[in-house]
Design an enzyme around this catalytic site. Structure first.
Site, PDB file in Angstrom:
ATOM      1  N   SER A 192      17.300  14.142  65.310  1.00 44.47           N
ATOM      2  CA  SER A 192      17.284  12.826  64.665  1.00 44.47           C
ATOM      3  C   SER A 192      17.854  12.901  63.251  1.00 44.47           C
ATOM      4  CB  SER A 192      15.851  12.275  64.609  1.00 44.47           C
ATOM      5  OG  SER A 192      14.989  13.200  63.985  1.00 44.47           O
ATOM      6  N   HIS A 220      18.053 -35.273  68.019  1.00 45.00           N
ATOM      7  CA  HIS A 220      18.964 -35.118  69.173  1.00 45.00           C
ATOM      8  C   HIS A 220      20.426 -35.034  68.718  1.00 45.00           C
ATOM      9  CE1 HIS A 220      15.507 -36.488  71.671  1.00 45.00           C
ATOM     10  NE2 HIS A 220      15.311 -37.300  70.653  1.00 45.00           N
ATOM     11  N   SER A 257      43.017 -18.444  59.710  1.00 41.50           N
ATOM     12  CA  SER A 257      43.420 -18.009  61.043  1.00 41.50           C
ATOM     13  C   SER A 257      44.795 -17.385  60.942  1.00 41.50           C
ATOM     14  CB  SER A 257      43.457 -19.214  61.978  1.00 41.50           C
ATOM     15  OG  SER A 257      44.305 -18.954  63.072  1.00 41.50           O
ATOM     16  N   LYS A 284      43.604 -23.763  59.360  1.00 43.94           N
ATOM     17  CA  LYS A 284      42.200 -23.397  59.564  1.00 43.94           C
ATOM     18  C   LYS A 284      41.535 -22.765  58.351  1.00 43.94           C
ATOM     19  CE  LYS A 284      40.562 -22.523  63.463  1.00 43.94           C
ATOM     20  NZ  LYS A 284      39.574 -23.039  64.357  1.00 43.94           N
ATOM     21  N   ASN A 306      37.817 -21.032  58.298  1.00 39.24           N
ATOM     22  CA  ASN A 306      36.682 -20.789  59.185  1.00 39.24           C
ATOM     23  C   ASN A 306      35.426 -20.365  58.426  1.00 39.24           C
ATOM     24  OD1 ASN A 306      38.348 -21.302  61.391  1.00 39.24           O
ATOM     25  ND2 ASN A 306      39.045 -19.174  61.445  1.00 39.24           N
ATOM     26  N   GLU A 360      28.809 -17.990  60.663  1.00 37.76           N
ATOM     27  CA  GLU A 360      28.987 -17.577  62.064  1.00 37.76           C
ATOM     28  C   GLU A 360      28.488 -16.153  62.290  1.00 37.76           C
ATOM     29  OE1 GLU A 360      32.819 -19.308  64.065  1.00 37.76           O
ATOM     30  OE2 GLU A 360      33.222 -19.011  61.951  1.00 37.76           O
ATOM     31  N   TYR A 369       0.880  11.015  69.517  1.00 34.53           N
ATOM     32  CA  TYR A 369       2.321  11.010  69.262  1.00 34.53           C
ATOM     33  C   TYR A 369       3.098  11.420  70.504  1.00 34.53           C
ATOM     34  CZ  TYR A 369       6.933  12.165  67.521  1.00 34.53           C
ATOM     35  OH  TYR A 369       8.300  12.219  67.347  1.00 34.53           O
ATOM     36  N   GLN A 418      10.506   8.791  68.104  1.00 33.21           N
ATOM     37  CA  GLN A 418      11.708   9.063  67.319  1.00 33.21           C
ATOM     38  C   GLN A 418      12.719   7.919  67.469  1.00 33.21           C
ATOM     39  OE1 GLN A 418      13.115  13.166  66.802  1.00 33.21           O
ATOM     40  NE2 GLN A 418      14.952  12.535  67.903  1.00 33.21           N
ATOM     41  N   LYS A 465      13.493   4.632  64.823  1.00 35.21           N
ATOM     42  CA  LYS A 465      14.194   4.579  63.529  1.00 35.21           C
ATOM     43  C   LYS A 465      15.478   3.767  63.551  1.00 35.21           C
ATOM     44  CE  LYS A 465      11.842   8.640  62.396  1.00 35.21           C
ATOM     45  NZ  LYS A 465      11.269   8.568  63.769  1.00 35.21           N
TER      46      LYS A 465
HETATM   47  N1  ARG Z   1      11.827  13.570  64.308  1.00 38.72           N
HETATM   48  C1  ARG Z   1      10.521  13.271  64.787  1.00 38.72           C
HETATM   49  C2  ARG Z   1      10.366  11.735  64.891  1.00 38.72           C
HETATM   50  O1  ARG Z   1      11.167  11.073  64.398  1.00 38.72           O
HETATM   51  C3  ARG Z   1       9.483  13.818  63.861  1.00 38.72           C
HETATM   52  C4  ARG Z   1       8.172  14.102  64.522  1.00 38.72           C
HETATM   53  C5  ARG Z   1       8.315  15.207  65.465  1.00 38.72           C
HETATM   54  N2  ARG Z   1       7.066  15.616  65.999  1.00 38.72           N
HETATM   55  C6  ARG Z   1       6.988  16.373  67.106  1.00 38.72           C
HETATM   56  N3  ARG Z   1       5.807  16.688  67.509  1.00 38.72           N
HETATM   57  N4  ARG Z   1       8.053  16.780  67.736  1.00 38.72           N
HETATM   58  O2  ARG Z   1       9.443  11.244  65.487  1.00 38.72           O
END
Ligand code: ARG
Length: 479
Positions: free
Chosen positions: A33, A166, A287, A293, A295, A300, A327, A332, A335
Site C-alpha cells: 500500500s 417542475h 469549443s 460556444k 461552455n 459540469e 482487523y 487497506q 485509503k
Molecule cells: N497497510 C496496512 C493497512 O493499510 C497496515 C496494517 C497492516 N496490518 C496487518 N496486520 N497486516 O491496513
C-alpha cells in the site's frame, strides 16, 4: 504505486521470523500500500513520536532512547519532504518503510518503537489524524463558499427572477433568496461535518493488534499529545472500525449532491435559452469546432465528479459489510476511496468558492465571476404569469373563496396565453370580465416587485427579509 517506490527482496521485512520462503514477487506488489499510503507519512511520524513519548513516560523506554527515536523520525520527515527517501515495496506500507529506516538510522532504539503497538492500531490512528486535518481544511473552504453566497444574496436581495416548480415558472422570487437557499443546504453540510469530526477524533492507539497490550501504557497521555478527544473504549472496535470513513464519505456524497444541484442550475441559467447569469471566462472553455460556444465546464465537472464520490461510498460500505472482527487486510482498501473523496471534495469546494466569489481585475476593479443578468430574469418572470397566485390571493382578500379565485385566474391566464400578454398588461375592463371583485388596486399586486414584497415573513422572499436572512446567515457563519 509511486515512481519512487522500488521492489525487491533485498530489504529486511520486520515479520519474516516464522517464514522460510520469500514473498512471491507479484504478491508483494499486489499487497503493498506504500504507493498510496505514503501520503500519511506526517501523521505516521507524529503518531510514533507521541507513542515514544508515552513509552518513556511509563518507563518502557529510556529518555535517551526516546530522544534518539524522535530525532531519527524527524530526520526521516525531512528526507521524505526533500524527496530523498527510498520507498520500498518490499516494506509494504508507510509504517514499515519508516520504521525500517529508523532502525537503519539509530539502531536498536528504533526496534523498540513498536513496543506495545501494532500496525493495526497505528494505521487506524494515522487515518484518523489525516482525516481530522483534512476536515479542518474542508470546513474552511465550505465557509468561504458560504460567505460568497451570502455576499451575493445581499447584493441581489431585490433582484427579481422567476421561481420554478417542475421547472415551470411558478412565482417571482429574488436571486438573493435563491442564493440563501443554497446556503441553507451548505449550512446543514457544515453542521453534519462538525458532528462527523467528533467521531473521527477518537484514538485507536493502544488497541495494539486487537486485544490491547501487556505494557503499562498511558492512553490518556497519547490522546492528549495527539489532540484526540479520548482513547477509544474498545480495542477490538478500535482496530476494525472504519465507520468514520463511511460517515465522512456519506457526508461528502450529500455535499456533492448539493454542489451538483447548484451546478445543474448554473448550467441551465447560462444557456442562451435562460440567459439568467453570465459566468466569467476564467471559469469556462470554448469549443474547438463551434466558435460561438462558451461552455460552463466548471459546474459540469463538479456535477460529473459527484459520481465518483457516490462510487467511493458504495466501495466503503461493501468493503466493510462482510468483515468479522477485528482487523482484516480488506481494510487497506479504505485509503484510495477516502483519499480520492477528500481530493475531490477539496477541489470542488475550492473551484466553487472561487467561482461564486469576486476578485479584483488588473484595473483594480471588483469583478464577480457569476453575474446575474437582472433584465433577463425579470423578463422571464414577467412572461411566465408568475403573479397569477397574487391575483388569486387578491380575490380571496375581496371575499372570493380560494377555489373560485383559482378558476377565475385560470381563465385570465388563458386569455393571456391567447393574446400573448401578461396579467399586468391587461386593462381593468378585461380583467373585470372574469370577476367584478377586481378593482383598480389590482395592479399593485400584479407587479413583480409587489409580489415579492408581499411575501414578507421569516423565510419569505421579500427583499427586506432576504437582507435580514443574509445578515443572520453571516452571523451563524462567523458566530
Ligand atoms: N497497510 C496496512 C493497512 O493499510 C497496515 C496494517 C497492516 N496490518 C496487518 N496486520 N497486516 O491496513
Amino acid at each position: 504505486m509511486s515512481e519512487s517506490t522500488h521492489s525487491g527482496n533485498t530489504v529486511e521485512k520486520p515479520w519474516t521470523g516464522r517464514f522460510s520462503e520469500p514473498t512471491d514477487a507479484f504478491v508483494e506488489a499486489f499487497g503493498a500500500s506504500v504507493g498510496f499510503d505514503q501520503r500519511m507519512y506526517r501523521q505516521d511520524i507524529t503518531g510514533s513520536i507521541a507513542h515514544a513519548r508515552m513509552l518513556a513516560e511509563v518507563g518502557v523506554l529510556s529518555e535517551a532512547e526516546r530522544d534518539s527515536i524522535i530525532q531519527g523520525l524527524e530526520q526521516i520527515r525531512g528526507e521524505i519532504e526533500r524527496g530523498e527517501f527510498q520507498w520500498s515495496i518490499a516494506l509494504e506500507d508507510v509504517h514499515m518503510n519508516i520504521e525500517s529506516r529508523l532502525t537503519q538510522l539509530i539502531g536498536d532504539a528504533g526496534k523498540k518503537l513498536h513496543t506495545g503497538r501494532s500496525r493495526n492500531d497505528q494505521v487506524a490512528t494515522d487515518v484518523r489524524l489525516y482525516l481530522r486535518e483534512e476536515i479542518d481544511l474542508i470546513q474552511g473552504e465550505l465557509a468561504r463558499l458560504q460567505g460568497n453566497l451570502i455576499d451575493q444574496a445581499e447584493r441581489e436581495a431585490a433582484t427579481i427572477m422567476p421561481g420554478f416548480t417542475h421547472l415551470q415558472t411558478a412565482q417571482p422570487i429574488t436571486f438573493g433568496h435563491h442564493m440563501l437557499a443554497w446556503n441553507e443546504m451548505l449550512q446543514r453540510d457544515a453542521e453534519r461535518l462538525a458532528d462527523c469530526r467528533k467521531r473521527v477524533n477518537i484514538m485507536p492507539l493502544g488497541s495494539a493488534a486487537l486485544a490491547g497490550t501487556t505494557y503499562p501504557i498511558d492512553r490518556d497521555f497519547t490522546a492528549r499529545e495527539l489532540g484526540f478527544d479520548m482513547p477509544g473504549r474498545n480495542s477490538l472496535d478500535g482496530v476494525s472500525d472504519r465507520d468514520f470513513v463511511i460517515e465522512f464519505n456519506s457526508w461528502a456524497a450529500i455535499l456533492l449532491m448539493h454542489l451538483s444541484r447548484f451546478s445543474e442550475e448554473l448550467i441551465l441559467w447560462t444557456s442562451s435559452q435562460f440567459s439568467f447569469v453570465e459566468i466569467s471566462d476564467a471559469f469556462c472553455t470554448g469549443s474547438s469546432i463551434m466558435p460561438q460556444k462558451k461552455n460552463p465546464d466548471v459546474p459540469e465537472l463538479v456535477r460529473g465528479k459527484t459520481g465518483r464520490v457516490y462510487g467511493h461510498l458504495l466501495s466503503m460500505l461493501t468493503i466493510m459489510k462482510g468483515q468479522p472482527l477485528a482487523y482484516n487486510k480488506d481494510n487497506q482498501e479504505d485509503k484510495e476511496p477516502l483519499f480520492d473523496t477528500v481530493d475531490t471534495v477539496k477541489g470542488c469546494l475550492r473551484v466553487f468558492a472561487d467561482m461564486m466569489g469576486c476578485s479584483h481585475d488588473n484595473k483594480g476593479e471588483l469583478r464577480c465571476h457569476v453575474v446575474p443578468r437582472r433584465e433577463m430574469m425579470r423578463e422571464a418572470a414577467r412572461r411566465g404569469f408568475s403573479t397569477a397566485t397574487d391575483l388569486a390571493d387578491y380575490l380571496v382578500r375581496q371575499g372570493v373563496p380560494f377555489r373560485d379565485a383559482h378558476e377565475i385566474v385560470g381563465k385570465a391566464v388563458a386569455l393571456g396565453v391567447r393574446s400573448e400578454r401578461d396579467l399586468a398588461e391587461m386593462s381593468l375592463e378585461e380583467l373585470q370580465q372574469f370577476s367584478d371583485a377586481i378593482g383598480e388596486d389590482v395592479f399593485e399586486v400584479l407587479t413583480l416587485e409587489g409580489s415579492v414584497a408581499a411575501r414578507n415573513h421569516p423565510g419569505g422572499t421579500a427583499p427586506e427579509r432576504v437582507r435580514e436572512a443574509a445578515a443572520a446567515a453571516r452571523q451563524r457563519l462567523h458566530g
